[in-house]
Motif scaffolding. Structure first.
Motif, PDB file in Angstrom:
ATOM      1  N   HIS A 145      19.338  26.420  29.559  1.00 38.94           N
ATOM      2  CA  HIS A 145      19.583  27.830  30.259  1.00 38.94           C
ATOM      3  C   HIS A 145      21.049  27.585  30.808  1.00 38.94           C
ATOM      4  CE1 HIS A 145      19.546  31.648  32.184  1.00 38.94           C
ATOM      5  NE2 HIS A 145      18.330  31.912  31.361  1.00 38.94           N
ATOM      6  N   TRP A 146      21.802  28.931  30.631  1.00 41.52           N
ATOM      7  CA  TRP A 146      23.185  28.717  30.818  1.00 41.52           C
ATOM      8  C   TRP A 146      23.206  29.126  32.619  1.00 41.52           C
ATOM      9  CZ3 TRP A 146      24.024  33.240  33.720  1.00 41.52           C
ATOM     10  CH2 TRP A 146      23.198  34.610  33.451  1.00 41.52           C
ATOM     11  N   ALA A 147      22.088  29.528  33.116  1.00 39.72           N
ATOM     12  CA  ALA A 147      22.249  29.561  34.685  1.00 39.72           C
ATOM     13  C   ALA A 147      22.682  28.228  35.435  1.00 39.72           C
ATOM     14  CB  ALA A 147      20.659  30.151  35.152  1.00 39.72           C
ATOM     15  N   TYR A 148      22.159  27.153  34.825  1.00 41.74           N
ATOM     16  CA  TYR A 148      22.607  25.959  35.528  1.00 41.74           C
ATOM     17  C   TYR A 148      23.744  25.915  35.528  1.00 41.74           C
ATOM     18  CZ  TYR A 148      17.639  24.577  35.565  1.00 41.74           C
ATOM     19  OH  TYR A 148      16.254  24.701  35.887  1.00 41.74           O
ATOM     20  N   ASP A 149      24.758  26.230  34.805  1.00 38.24           N
ATOM     21  CA  ASP A 149      26.268  26.504  34.750  1.00 38.24           C
ATOM     22  C   ASP A 149      26.878  27.542  35.655  1.00 38.24           C
ATOM     23  OD1 ASP A 149      26.476  24.251  33.179  1.00 38.24           O
ATOM     24  OD2 ASP A 149      26.580  25.211  31.178  1.00 38.24           O
ATOM     25  N   ALA A 150      26.255  28.747  35.585  1.00 35.74           N
ATOM     26  CA  ALA A 150      26.758  29.708  36.352  1.00 35.74           C
ATOM     27  C   ALA A 150      26.464  29.863  37.590  1.00 35.74           C
ATOM     28  CB  ALA A 150      26.202  31.069  35.618  1.00 35.74           C
ATOM     29  N   TYR A 151      25.314  29.507  38.213  1.00 37.68           N
ATOM     30  CA  TYR A 151      24.837  29.183  39.621  1.00 37.68           C
ATOM     31  C   TYR A 151      24.624  28.028  40.234  1.00 37.68           C
ATOM     32  CZ  TYR A 151      23.809  34.204  37.551  1.00 37.68           C
ATOM     33  OH  TYR A 151      23.945  35.206  37.044  1.00 37.68           O
ATOM     34  N   PRO A 152      24.806  27.954  41.607  1.00 39.59           N
ATOM     35  CA  PRO A 152      24.492  26.553  42.291  1.00 39.59           C
ATOM     36  C   PRO A 152      23.102  26.504  42.577  1.00 39.59           C
ATOM     37  CG  PRO A 152      25.136  28.317  43.808  1.00 39.59           C
ATOM     38  CD  PRO A 152      25.360  29.029  42.554  1.00 39.59           C
ATOM     39  N   VAL A 153      22.366  26.027  41.416  1.00 42.15           N
ATOM     40  CA  VAL A 153      20.826  25.705  41.470  1.00 42.15           C
ATOM     41  C   VAL A 153      20.649  24.295  41.158  1.00 42.15           C
ATOM     42  CG1 VAL A 153      20.266  28.069  41.307  1.00 42.15           C
ATOM     43  CG2 VAL A 153      20.493  26.542  39.267  1.00 42.15           C
ATOM     44  N   ARG A 154      19.349  23.649  41.433  1.00 40.74           N
ATOM     45  CA  ARG A 154      18.919  22.546  41.106  1.00 40.74           C
ATOM     46  C   ARG A 154      17.338  22.591  41.166  1.00 40.74           C
ATOM     47  NH1 ARG A 154      16.950  20.318  45.807  1.00 40.74           N
ATOM     48  NH2 ARG A 154      18.067  21.003  47.723  1.00 40.74           N
ATOM     49  N   ASP A 155      16.782  21.777  40.196  1.00 40.04           N
ATOM     50  CA  ASP A 155      15.384  21.729  39.937  1.00 40.04           C
ATOM     51  C   ASP A 155      14.788  20.778  41.033  1.00 40.04           C
ATOM     52  OD1 ASP A 155      15.778  22.985  37.511  1.00 40.04           O
ATOM     53  OD2 ASP A 155      15.758  21.157  36.561  1.00 40.04           O
ATOM     54  N   LEU A 156      13.444  21.453  41.280  1.00 42.79           N
ATOM     55  CA  LEU A 156      12.568  20.541  42.189  1.00 42.79           C
ATOM     56  C   LEU A 156      11.929  19.583  41.356  1.00 42.79           C
ATOM     57  CD1 LEU A 156      11.045  23.371  44.514  1.00 42.79           C
ATOM     58  CD2 LEU A 156      12.985  21.742  45.246  1.00 42.79           C
ATOM     59  N   GLU A 157      11.671  18.524  42.143  1.00 44.28           N
ATOM     60  CA  GLU A 157      10.802  17.185  41.638  1.00 44.28           C
ATOM     61  C   GLU A 157       9.492  17.722  41.468  1.00 44.28           C
ATOM     62  OE1 GLU A 157      11.567  13.916  43.935  1.00 44.28           O
ATOM     63  OE2 GLU A 157      13.547  14.083  43.711  1.00 44.28           O
ATOM     64  N   ASP A 158       8.830  17.216  40.146  1.00 42.89           N
ATOM     65  CA  ASP A 158       7.445  17.652  39.945  1.00 42.89           C
ATOM     66  C   ASP A 158       6.364  16.345  39.819  1.00 42.89           C
ATOM     67  OD1 ASP A 158       4.996  18.819  39.095  1.00 42.89           O
ATOM     68  OD2 ASP A 158       5.914  19.053  37.225  1.00 42.89           O
ATOM     69  N   PRO A 159       6.067  15.786  41.008  1.00 38.76           N
ATOM     70  CA  PRO A 159       5.471  14.464  40.985  1.00 38.76           C
ATOM     71  C   PRO A 159       4.288  14.567  40.393  1.00 38.76           C
ATOM     72  CG  PRO A 159       5.811  15.592  43.190  1.00 38.76           C
ATOM     73  CD  PRO A 159       6.599  16.137  42.500  1.00 38.76           C
ATOM     74  N   GLU A 160       3.581  15.848  40.502  1.00 40.34           N
ATOM     75  CA  GLU A 160       2.007  15.923  39.746  1.00 40.34           C
ATOM     76  C   GLU A 160       2.253  16.099  38.282  1.00 40.34           C
ATOM     77  OE1 GLU A 160      -0.602  15.325  41.507  1.00 40.34           O
ATOM     78  OE2 GLU A 160       0.326  14.977  43.364  1.00 40.34           O
ATOM     79  N   GLY A 161       3.301  16.309  37.794  1.00 36.60           N
ATOM     80  CA  GLY A 161       3.667  16.690  36.404  1.00 36.60           C
ATOM     81  C   GLY A 161       2.996  17.990  36.119  1.00 36.60           C
ATOM     82  N   ALA A 162       2.870  19.016  37.018  1.00 31.56           N
ATOM     83  CA  ALA A 162       2.117  19.965  36.812  1.00 31.56           C
ATOM     84  C   ALA A 162       2.933  20.966  35.611  1.00 31.56           C
ATOM     85  CB  ALA A 162       1.894  21.059  37.859  1.00 31.56           C
ATOM     86  N   LEU A 163       4.293  20.806  35.752  1.00 29.34           N
ATOM     87  CA  LEU A 163       4.961  21.809  34.601  1.00 29.34           C
ATOM     88  C   LEU A 163       5.084  20.945  33.216  1.00 29.34           C
ATOM     89  CD1 LEU A 163       7.778  22.513  37.060  1.00 29.34           C
ATOM     90  CD2 LEU A 163       6.450  24.320  35.777  1.00 29.34           C
ATOM     91  N   GLY A 164       4.545  19.688  33.041  1.00 31.19           N
ATOM     92  CA  GLY A 164       4.590  19.287  31.786  1.00 31.19           C
ATOM     93  C   GLY A 164       5.686  18.386  31.479  1.00 31.19           C
ATOM     94  N   GLU A 165       5.592  17.355  30.357  1.00 30.81           N
ATOM     95  CA  GLU A 165       6.804  16.622  29.938  1.00 30.81           C
ATOM     96  C   GLU A 165       7.706  17.620  29.404  1.00 30.81           C
ATOM     97  OE1 GLU A 165       6.899  13.650  30.837  1.00 30.81           O
ATOM     98  OE2 GLU A 165       5.110  13.850  31.973  1.00 30.81           O
TER      99      GLU A 165
END
Length: 306
Positions: free
Chosen positions: A213-233
Motif C-alpha cells: 500500500h502506498w500509505a507506507y510511503d506517504a505517511y509516517p506509519v509503522r506496523d505493530l508486531e503480531d506475536p499471536e499471529g492473529a493476522l496470519g502469514e
C-alpha cells in the motif's frame, strides 16, 4: 454473538441489492455470439474491482489500458469484494485481479470457488496489518489495549465486507483483548483521511492496513508486531476469472498467468495513481506508468509465450 450475526446478515442483504444493480451495468458475456479478436479472445472484457483496495485498482486499470491498446472493449466496476465475487460467479464480471489467499478472501473462495478459475499469482508477499503513527510508543498488538486512551479508544478500519475487517473482528480483537476498543468500520478513503489528519496533526492513531500500500510511503506509519499471529502469514494475490474464462480468452488468460509485479513496479504504479494524481484519472495514470516502463507489455507477452 447475536449482534455480530445480525450485522453479517445486513451486509449480505446489502451485497444482494448492490449485485442487482451491478448486473444491469456490467452485463453478461455470451461466448456463443460474442465477437472475437484475431487472437481468439472475445472482444469485450469486464473487470470487477474491489473498492478501496488500491493494489487491485491500480492493476485493474493497468490491464484495462493495455487491453484497450490491444483492441479490446473494457468495462470495469468497483464494489465490495462480496459483490464482485457474486457477480463473477454469475457471469456479470469476467476477471478480478485481487483475490488474497489463503486467508483474507478464503471465505469467498469457499463460497464461489466452483464458479471461478484461478489465473495465477502476481504478488506473493501481501500482508494484513494494524499500523500506528511512527511517534506512538507502542510496538506490538499486545500493547494496544493498554494504549486505548491515547488512541481515542478506537481502531480505524475499512469496509465492512473486507476480509481484513473480518479477520480483525474475529481474530485480532479476541487474541489481544481489544473488546473495549471500537473498531470503526468505514471505508478505505475514510481511513486514509483519518490517517492523514492524525499524522499531520501529530496525533496518535491506529488503523487497519495492508501491504502493499502506498500509505507506507506517504505517511509516517509503522506496523505493530503480531506475536499471536492473529493476522496470519504473508499471502498471495491471485487473479481469478469467471467459469470458462480460459476458453473465452485464451490469449488474455496466458498474459494474466504470466503477469508478475515487483515491489518497485507496484509501488511506483500506485504512487503515480494515488499520490501524484490523487486517483482522479486512473486510466491516465496507468498510461503515464506504461510510458515510463516501455518494455513492460513486451516483457509480459514474452513471458506468456515462454
Amino acid at each position: 454473538m447475536t449482534h455480530r450475526t445480525s450485522r453479517h446478515v445486513m451486509i449480505a442483504a446489502t451485497g444482494a441489492v448492490l449485485a442487482l444493480g451491478l448486473t444491469a451495468c456490467a452485463g453478461t458475456t455470451d461466448a456463443s455470439s460474442g465477437e472475437r479478436l484475431e487472437n481468439g479472445d472475445l472482444s469485450t472484457v469486464s473487470i470487477g474491482i474491489h473498492s478501496g483496495w488500491d493494489e487491485g485498482i491500480a492493476v485493474s486499470h493497468l490491464f484495462a489500458t493495455i487491453l484497450e491498446d490491444e483492441g479490446y472493449t473494457v468495462t470495469s466496476q468497483e464494489a465490495d469484494p462480496g459483490v464482485v465475487y457474486t457477480g463473477m460467479a454469475g457471469g456479470d464480471f469476467d476477471v478480478n485481479f485481487d483475490m488474497w489467499l489463503p486467508e483474507t478472501h478464503g471465505d469467498y473462495l469457499d463460497q464461489y470457488g466452483d464458479d471461478l478459475e484461478d489465473l495465477g499469482v502476481w504478488y506473493d508477499d501481501a500482508k494484513l496489518t494494524v499500523a500506528v503513527d511512527e511517534d506512538s510508543p507502542i510496538t506490538s498488538l499486545s500493547e494496544l489495549a493498554a494504549a486505548s486512551d491515547e488512541l481515542g479508544g478506537r481502531i480505524v478500519g475499512i469496509e465492512a465486507g473486507a476480509g481484513l475487517t473480518r479477520i480483525v473482528q474475529d481474530s485480532v480483537v479476541p487474541a489481544y483483548g481489544l473488546e473495549d476498543m471500537d473498531l470503526l468500520i468505514s471505508s478505505t478513503p475514510a481511513m486514509l483521511a483519518e490517517l492523514k489528519g492524525a499524522t499531520d496533526a501529530g496525533e496518535h492513531i491506529a488503523v487497519t492496513l495492508w501491504r502493499p500500500h502506498w500509505a507506507y510511503d506517504a505517511y509516517p506509519v509503522r506496523d505493530l508486531e503480531d506475536p499471536e499471529g492473529a493476522l496470519g502469514e504473508a499471502e498471495e494475490i491471485h487473479s481469478t476469472g469467471r467459469t470458462d474464462f480460459g476458453v473465452d480468452y485464451p490469449t488474455l488468460a496466458s498474459w494474466i498467468e504470466a503477469f508478475r509485479m515487483t515491489d518497485e513496479q507496484l509501488f511506483s504504479l500506485e504512487n503515480v495513481m494515488f499520490n501524484e494524481d490523487g486517483g482522479s484519472d486512473p486510466a491516465a495514470s496507468a498510461r503515464q506508468w506504461l510510458e515510463a516502463n516501455p518494455t513492460f507489455v513486451d516483457d509480459l507477452k514474452a513471458a506468456a509465450q515462454a
